[in-house]
Design an enzyme around this catalytic site. Structure first.
Site, PDB file in Angstrom:
ATOM      1  N   GLN A  35      -7.705  -4.776   9.843  1.00  0.00           N
ATOM      2  CA  GLN A  35      -6.715  -4.512  10.691  1.00  0.00           C
ATOM      3  C   GLN A  35      -7.006  -3.365  11.752  1.00  0.00           C
ATOM      4  O   GLN A  35      -6.047  -2.730  12.036  1.00  0.00           O
ATOM      5  CB  GLN A  35      -5.591  -4.128   9.876  1.00  0.00           C
TER       6      GLN A  35
ATOM      7  N   ASP B 178      -3.835   7.571   4.845  1.00  0.00           N
ATOM      8  CA  ASP B 178      -3.138   6.305   5.245  1.00  0.00           C
ATOM      9  C   ASP B 178      -3.774   5.612   6.504  1.00  0.00           C
ATOM     10  O   ASP B 178      -4.277   6.565   7.161  1.00  0.00           O
ATOM     11  CB  ASP B 178      -1.933   6.309   5.201  1.00  0.00           C
ATOM     12  N   GLU B 179      -3.997   4.326   6.407  1.00  0.00           N
ATOM     13  CA  GLU B 179      -4.474   3.665   7.812  1.00  0.00           C
ATOM     14  C   GLU B 179      -5.823   4.070   8.139  1.00  0.00           C
ATOM     15  O   GLU B 179      -6.090   4.356   9.429  1.00  0.00           O
ATOM     16  CB  GLU B 179      -3.689   3.757   8.858  1.00  0.00           C
TER      17      GLU B 179
ATOM     18  N   LYS C 116       0.595  -1.244   0.068  1.00  0.00           N
ATOM     19  CA  LYS C 116      -0.155   0.100   0.005  1.00  0.00           C
ATOM     20  C   LYS C 116       0.920   1.325   0.090  1.00  0.00           C
ATOM     21  O   LYS C 116       0.385   2.282  -0.479  1.00  0.00           O
ATOM     22  CB  LYS C 116      -1.099   0.015   1.084  1.00  0.00           C
ATOM     23  N   THR C 117       2.099   1.196   0.617  1.00  0.00           N
ATOM     24  CA  THR C 117       2.731   2.616   0.739  1.00  0.00           C
ATOM     25  C   THR C 117       3.349   2.771  -0.694  1.00  0.00           C
ATOM     26  O   THR C 117       3.472   4.001  -0.979  1.00  0.00           O
ATOM     27  CB  THR C 117       4.186   2.369   1.683  1.00  0.00           C
TER      28      THR C 117
ATOM     29  N   ARG D  53       1.907 -11.242  10.387  1.00  0.00           N
ATOM     30  CA  ARG D  53       3.121 -10.539  10.519  1.00  0.00           C
ATOM     31  C   ARG D  53       4.359 -11.387  10.069  1.00  0.00           C
ATOM     32  O   ARG D  53       5.490 -11.194   9.684  1.00  0.00           O
ATOM     33  CB  ARG D  53       3.447 -10.043  12.143  1.00  0.00           C
TER      34      ARG D  53
END
Length: 677
Positions: free
Chosen positions: A250, A219-220, A34-35, A615
């Site tokens: 998330q 973002d987020e 995504k970044t 993770r």
């Protein structure tokens, strides 16, 4: 002509990069890049003629914002510096300062970090002689929730069903607001709430910011609260050129006020929004993702989706069942040692994740006994150290003379003979005369009498502050040079030396190192900006207090972290401990009578488990115990409900309580005999 930013992007990523106008929701699963999509999208916008200064990108940490800036600079060069990339709180501070310049008679304000807020609340309790044995940090959490939901004191009342924390928060809330206004201070919530209220009340103000930021990225987005969502709508509500990136699976910060409904209802808030799913996962092996998909699919209130592995299936996820908690910790430590010594993993490749920090304490002992190096994420932040807070308070007295919380913190630090009795007399006069405490300090000879022994240290203290106010504001002086003189004049070195048995040993090195580290942070700020200003530096340091602790320790160490602390990280090998009812999900979630201010629901606990699973890149081990020592008593444990939806064929189960099979006995004997040859 084809865009130069679409190389090596998959079709969904490319779609997100090239969809520039109108509302866009990018649902980016774990490990989906995504970044990269966000930075490529900004570069694409600039290539399409959008002025960089009209682009706003908002995220939740300075670390994330700085990483984006660095990436974008490597792509578009100096144009990147004209894009506003910041946290919500930094954005709010920018807006408040800009609007203050337009207002007549606007009062200068200071920003209170969490410790300042707590001091403010303690001062209220003292001043009004309120009986408060409750955890005031938990009370502040309630007040923060009210503010971010735009609930005013008049909208609240104590009812028979109110628990003691709610009752305390409702009682203290209006007093807290009054005190903050009197101190001309904003807390972190204000940095978002105040600009939002300004824009919602003033069409001209709203239009100014909408015209400045014509394209907005967030973002987020699953971590936004009500105030942040309303701030976004105020800026982008008219042009609707808003792209939000996130993953409802998330969303793990409900206890901090985040509203997962913001990402679930994005299409309602911005009608006609396009939704793009980034579900190709480049991080984890297929078996890990299969387990993650099964666990999270149970949640009902979510966007229906499943991650698609790009990598091969890899090894099955292991579930290791131990007799008790001690055996679990011992096995985990020995397994980690084996991974490093036998399998060649670097310690930094390995992470142990858990729901509660209590799980880490016995594990630390086992790791120490095996000499396995480790780090714990979520320790005390540098900007939370006492010496740093003291220096920040001294600097706030330069930029906001008489600011009360800072004044109370350092008026007798280092000890200079202005004790509690003296301070109480000065405070009583200020309260009776409706004056500020600094005014009482300045009138000390009249209040205390000409012969009071505290008069000289008070006079010396005022002279110190006034002298260095002039020095810091002197055009020909460098901030760091004046800061060094200030530290020396305050006498911090001598005080720390005395407090650490003459200045020898690690205690002195650590505490004095904090002072030097603060000075280094000032020098780093000076290198970064063309015209360094003391007030801007103070605001920067204050804003760092709002961030979730970011681990700066480097080197080859195994990572121990809570599941919340591991968000955004990835490791080759992950061990997820304590898959039991009461641990994961946490017992607070399961109790119908819980009154703790930090309470999540089962859906959020499941998302937390999902975050832990995702993770892992190469291998994942989950552990649980059949019994565990809880509050001094051994208790039988029940497997976590989050294990229920996982098909057995996806797991490699090792039950240390099960009797060994004949084949296992033969194999073990063979291995033993081989060691004798």
């Amino acid at each position: 002509m084809a865009s130069r930013w679409l190389n090596n992007l998959n079709p969904e990523q490319a779609d997100a990069v090239t969809t520039i106008h109108g509302p866009l929701l990018v649902l980016a699963g774990a490990g989906s890049g995504k970044t990269r999509v966000i930075t490529h999208r900004i570069a694409e916008m600039i290539d399409n003629g959008i002025a960089p200064q009209n682009i706003l990108a908002v995220t939740f940490t300075n670390k994330a914002a700085n990483e984006m800036k660095h990436r974008l600079k490597s792509m578009v060069g100096r144009k990147a510096s004209r894009v506003t990339m910041s946290t919500f709180h930094s954005l709010g501070l920018l807006m408040l300062k800009a609007e203050a310049k337009l207002a007549e008679n606007a009062r200068p304000f200071t920003v209170y970090g969490s410790s300042d807020q707590l001091s403010c609340l303690k001062e209220i309790v003292r001043r009004y002689q309120l009986e408060r044995s409750l955890d005031l940090e938990a009370v502040l959490t309630r007040i923060s929730g009210y503010k971010n939901d735009f609930i005013l004191p008049k909208d609240l009342e104590i009812t028979p069903s109110s628990d003691e924390y709610e009752a305390a928060a409702i009682e203290l809330y209006p007093l807290y607001l009054e005190q903050m206004t009197a101190f001309s201070a904003y807390d972190f919530d204000d940095l978002v709430v105040k600009p939002t209220m300004m824009m919602e009340a003033d069409e001209n103000c709203r239009r100014r910011w909408a015209e400045r930021f014509q394209y907005v990225l967030v973002d987020e987005y699953q971590d936004t609260n009500t105030a942040q969502m309303r701030l976004l709508k105020a800026i982008a509500g008219e042009h609707k050129n808003v792209c939000v990136v996130g993953d409802d699976d998330q969303a793990i910060y409900g206890w901090r006020g985040a509203k997962v409904q913001n990402i679930l209802n994005f299409s309602d808030d911005f009608p006609g929004a396009k939704i793009i799913y980034l579900m190709r996962n480049y991080r984890s092996h297929g078996h890990i993702l299969a387990v993650a998909n099964k666990v999270i699919a149970v949640n009902k209130d979510r966007h229906p989706k499943a991650m698609i592995p790009v990598r091969d299936a890899g090894p099955k996820v292991r579930l290791v069942i131990q007799r008790d908690g001690d055996c679990e910790c011992r096995w985990v430590a020995e397994h980690i040692d084996s991974l490093i010594v036998r399998d060649g993993y670097r310690p930094s490749d390995i992470a142990v994740l858990y729901r509660s920090n209590l799980t880490a304490r016995p594990l630390e002992l086992e790791l120490r006994s095996l000499r396995v190096p480790y780090r714990i994420i979520g320790g005390t932040s540098f900007f939370d150290k006492k010496e740093v807070k003291d220096l920040l308070a001294y600097l706030k007295l330069i930029t906001h003379y008489g600011e009360e919380i800072s004044l109370r913190r350092v008026i007798n630090y280092p000890a200079r003979g202005i004790g509690a009795v003296t301070l109480n007399k000065l405070s009583a006069w200020a309260e009776s005369e409706h004056k500020l405490l600094i005014e009482a300090v300045e009138k000390a000879p009249e209040i205390l009498g000409d012969k009071d022994r505290a008069l000289k240290p008070i006079s010396d203290f005022l002279s110190l502050i006034k002298h260095f106010t002039d020095e810091f504001l002197h055009k020909n002086r460098k901030l760091d040079e004046v800061m060094e003189e200030y530290i020396k004049a305050i006498g911090l070195y001598e005080d720390i030396q005395t407090a650490t048995a003459g200045g020898s040993g690690k205690a002195f090195e650590a505490r004095w190192g904090n002072v030097l580290g603060f000075l280094e942070s000032l020098q780093a700020y000076m290198r970064e900006v063309n015209q360094p200003l003391l007030e801007e530096f103070i605001n920067r340091v204050s804003l760092m207090d709002v961030e979730v602790g970011e681990e700066k320790e480097s080197g080859e160490r195994v990572t121990l972290s809570t599941l919340h602390g591991a968000k955004g990280l990835e490791f080759r090998h992950v061990i997820l401990m304590g898959l039991e009812e009461g641990l994961l999900p946490h017992e607070r979630t399961l109790s119908p009578h819980a009154t703790d201010a930090i309470i999540t629901d089962i859906a959020e606990e499941r998302r937390l488990c999902y975050v832990g699973i995702t993770r892992a890149k190469d291998e994942l081990i989950m552990t649980r115990a059949d019994k565990r020592l809880i509050r001094g008593k051994e208790q039988k444990r029940t497997p976590s409900r989050f294990l229920d939806p996982i098909p057995l064929e996806l797991l490699d189960i090792t039950d240390m309580n099960a009797p060994a099979s004949a084949d296992e006995v033969v194999n073990a004997l063979g291995q033993f005999l081989a060691t004798l040859e």
